[in-house]
Design an enzyme around this catalytic site. Structure first.
Site, PDB file in Angstrom:
ATOM      1  N   GLU A  76       0.831  -1.206   0.000  1.00 30.50           N
ATOM      2  CA  GLU A  76       0.000   0.000   0.000  1.00 30.50           C
ATOM      3  C   GLU A  76       0.866   1.257   0.000  1.00 30.50           C
ATOM      4  OE1 GLU A  76      -0.304  -2.593   2.029  1.00 30.50           O
ATOM      5  OE2 GLU A  76      -2.406  -3.233   2.103  1.00 30.50           O
ATOM      6  N   SER A  77       1.873   1.290   0.862  1.00 34.95           N
ATOM      7  CA  SER A  77       2.769   2.446   0.928  1.00 34.95           C
ATOM      8  C   SER A  77       3.507   2.644  -0.390  1.00 34.95           C
ATOM      9  CB  SER A  77       3.776   2.297   2.069  1.00 34.95           C
ATOM     10  OG  SER A  77       3.162   2.525   3.303  1.00 34.95           O
TER      11      SER A  77
END
Length: 135
Positions: A76-77
């Site tokens: 996600e990051s």
């Protein structure tokens, strides 16, 4: 989710070994993360905790969500770093104080209010199946 201009965020329940995880919001801005795992991540958020506007996707054609090649828990990051910053995030769900999504074993539960404020129940099963019904 419907009002997302760029990238919006909200809490997710029953994830990361906690009752919920969420962005920490002060004065309408994300300032940190309440998470059960690696709060040092640039975007310490689960995939179910954000939405991206189609316009943002189209304006960043090289942005990819890597299934492989990211460190565990960093997908996600790694994706969000390509398209936004923490300062640009749009907190939803009453400044991230309400939990609209819960993980329950093999599916997620999402509570959404429609224009008539009727609460709808969504089940997103593994794969591409989806069921919807009123409660």
């Amino acid at each position: 989710m419907r009002t997302t201009r760029k990238v919006s965020v909200w809490p997710v329940g029953l994830v990361g070994g906690r009752r919920y995880e969420r962005p920490v919001v002060e004065n309408g801005k994300v300032v940190g993360w309440y998470t059960g795992w690696r709060a040092d991540r640039p975007f310490a958020i689960d995939m179910a905790g954000f939405a991206v506007s189609l316009q943002v996707i189209l304006s960043h054609p090289k942005a990819v969500f890597k299934r492989r090649g990211s460190q565990p828990g960093m997908q996600e990051s790694d994706f969000l770093k390509q398209i936004t910053t923490v300062e640009e995030l749009e907190p939803k769900a009453n400044n991230c104080t309400k939990v609209p999504i819960y993980f329950l074993k093999r599916f997620s539960v999402v509570f959404v209010e429609d224009r008539t404020n009727k609460v709808l129940f969504y089940r997103f099963l593994c794969g591409t199946h989806e069921q919807k019904r009123s409660i």
